[in-house]
Design an enzyme around this catalytic site. Structure first.
Site, short mmCIF file in Angstrom:
data_model
loop_
_atom_site.label_atom_id
_atom_site.label_comp_id
_atom_site.label_asym_id
_atom_site.label_seq_id
_atom_site.Cartn_x
_atom_site.Cartn_y
_atom_site.Cartn_z
N SER A 1 0.80 -1.24 0.00
CA SER A 1 0.00 0.00 0.00
C SER A 1 0.83 1.29 0.00
O SER A 1 0.28 2.35 -0.25
CB SER A 1 -0.91 0.03 1.22
N TYR B 1 -4.53 2.99 7.69
CA TYR B 1 -5.80 2.28 7.63
C TYR B 1 -6.77 2.85 8.67
O TYR B 1 -6.76 4.05 8.92
CB TYR B 1 -5.60 0.76 7.84
N TYR C 1 -2.44 -1.27 -10.56
CA TYR C 1 -2.51 -1.17 -9.09
C TYR C 1 -1.72 -2.29 -8.43
O TYR C 1 -0.88 -2.06 -7.55
CB TYR C 1 -3.98 -1.18 -8.62
N LYS D 1 0.70 3.49 -2.88
CA LYS D 1 -0.42 4.45 -3.05
C LYS D 1 0.09 5.88 -2.94
O LYS D 1 -0.47 6.80 -3.53
CB LYS D 1 -1.51 4.17 -2.00
N VAL E 1 0.93 -3.91 3.76
CA VAL E 1 0.83 -5.23 4.39
C VAL E 1 2.08 -6.10 4.17
O VAL E 1 2.19 -7.18 4.75
CB VAL E 1 -0.43 -6.02 3.93
N1 GLU Z 1 -1.99 -5.14 -2.62
C1 GLU Z 1 -2.65 -5.11 -1.36
C2 GLU Z 1 -4.14 -5.22 -1.52
O1 GLU Z 1 -4.70 -4.63 -2.39
C3 GLU Z 1 -2.26 -3.86 -0.64
C4 GLU Z 1 -2.84 -3.81 0.73
C5 GLU Z 1 -2.09 -3.01 1.71
O2 GLU Z 1 -0.88 -2.98 1.76
O3 GLU Z 1 -2.80 -2.37 2.49
O4 GLU Z 1 -4.80 -5.90 -0.79
#
Ligand code: GLU
Length: 302
Positions: free
Chosen positions: A61, A237, A185, A64, A255
């Site tokens: 993530s 989060y 993504y 992002k 994650v």
């Molecule tokens: N590629 C992971 C997903 O879409 C990223 C999640 C994360 O790191 O929060 O679930």
């Protein structure tokens, strides 16, 4: 500084047993939950490290942040936030609840729905290879590559993100097809980085988008200001509020166990610790940041 970092590492290591590595992407379950590394790069050229700073792990993530920065550079703030909100959702990163209800757009670019929408902005303009190049540049790390095993593992199990993508498409948020947005993504999530690459990115953001090494402006100040604000309010989060109060350092987690932190004008911090708490944040990483924030008065309101 080195002394503080060594102490922080010990604190981090002491809690790795309390969490678990992510397993909903099968390949991630192979990570060693005892790994912990922290790297700090400061605005006068100092670089301090402790623990497993050369270990490669997937950015997940934290990508992002990179993608939001690129989308802002391409389209500007009004266009991006015309389609994606700026509010913390209070839901899990992969929540579908609000989108399946009457929300007309994703809550923010740090949850999966928002990041998939951001990917759909980028995909018509830039290829994955171009995004990879930009990521390498922003992280000062030419060795970043796609982790094929993690990419295929997530692609094979990504029903939830696919469902989110179709909901986004049904609401007219996507700017390209579902497959194209999802591919970019998930590829961005599957880039292999180190704690050191994240510290470099953190310092770039702390330094207003100017690369310290040669003074080159890699990102516009406006882009960087927006990105840091969103990291502060939405980066952890559904633990973002508590983290902002207790630690007070704009941070994005992934994650894969990574944490990217920005101490404005002062330093970038990169952490690796794949043992996660229930919300999906690195348990050692949070402990380390709490310690560093208290020891060095890093809280944004100190
Ligand atoms: N590629 C992971 C997903 O879409 C990223 C999640 C994360 O790191 O929060 O679930």
């Amino acid at each position: 500084m080195q002394h503080i970092l060594d102490k922080a590492l010990r604190q981090g290591r002491s809690v790795t047993g309390l969490g678990e590595v992510a397993s909903y992407i099968p390949e991630l379950s192979k990570a060693d939950k005892n790994h912990v590394g922290v790297c700090v790069m400061d605005s006068v050229g100092g670089c301090f490290e402790a623990g497993d700073v050369e270990e490669r792990f997937t950015i997940q993530s934290i990508s992002k942040v990179v993608s939001l920065a690129v989308a802002l550079e391409l389209y500007g703030m009004e266009a991006v936030f015309g389609q994606i909100g700026m509010e913390p959702s209070g839901d899990a990163f992969n929540s579908i609840v609000k989108l399946a209800g009457d929300a007309s757009r994703p809550y923010n670019p740090m949850v999966n729905s928002g990041a998939i929408a951001v990917a759909s902005f980028i995909a018509p303009e830039l290829t994955f290879d171009e995004m990879l190049e930009r990521t390498r540049e922003m992280c000062g790390d030419p060795d970043i590559v796609l982790n094929e095993a993690v990419y295929h593992s997530e692609m094979a199990t990504t029903s939830r993100n696919r469902a989110i993508s179709y909901l986004l498409e049904s609401k007219g948020v996507l700017r390209c097809g579902v497959d194209e947005a999802l591919e970019l993504y998930i590829k961005m999530c599957s880039l292999n980085v180190t704690a050191r690459s994240l510290a470099y990115l953190g310092l770039l953001l702390a330094n207003g988008g100017i690369r310290l090494q040669d003074g080159k402006q890699l990102l516009q100040p406006e882009t960087v200001r927006v990105v840091k604000s969103i990291m502060h309010t939405c980066g952890m989060y559904d633990g973002s509020g508590e983290f902002a109060v207790r630690v007070g350092v704009p941070t994005k987690s992934g994650v894969g166990g990574g944490l990217l932190s920005v101490v404005n004008k002062r330093m970038g911090i990169g952490i690796f610790g794949p043992s996660l708490d229930k919300k999906g944040n690195s348990i050692a990483g949070e402990k380390i940041l709490q310690f560093l924030s208290a020891q060095m008065k890093l809280h944004v309101f100190d």
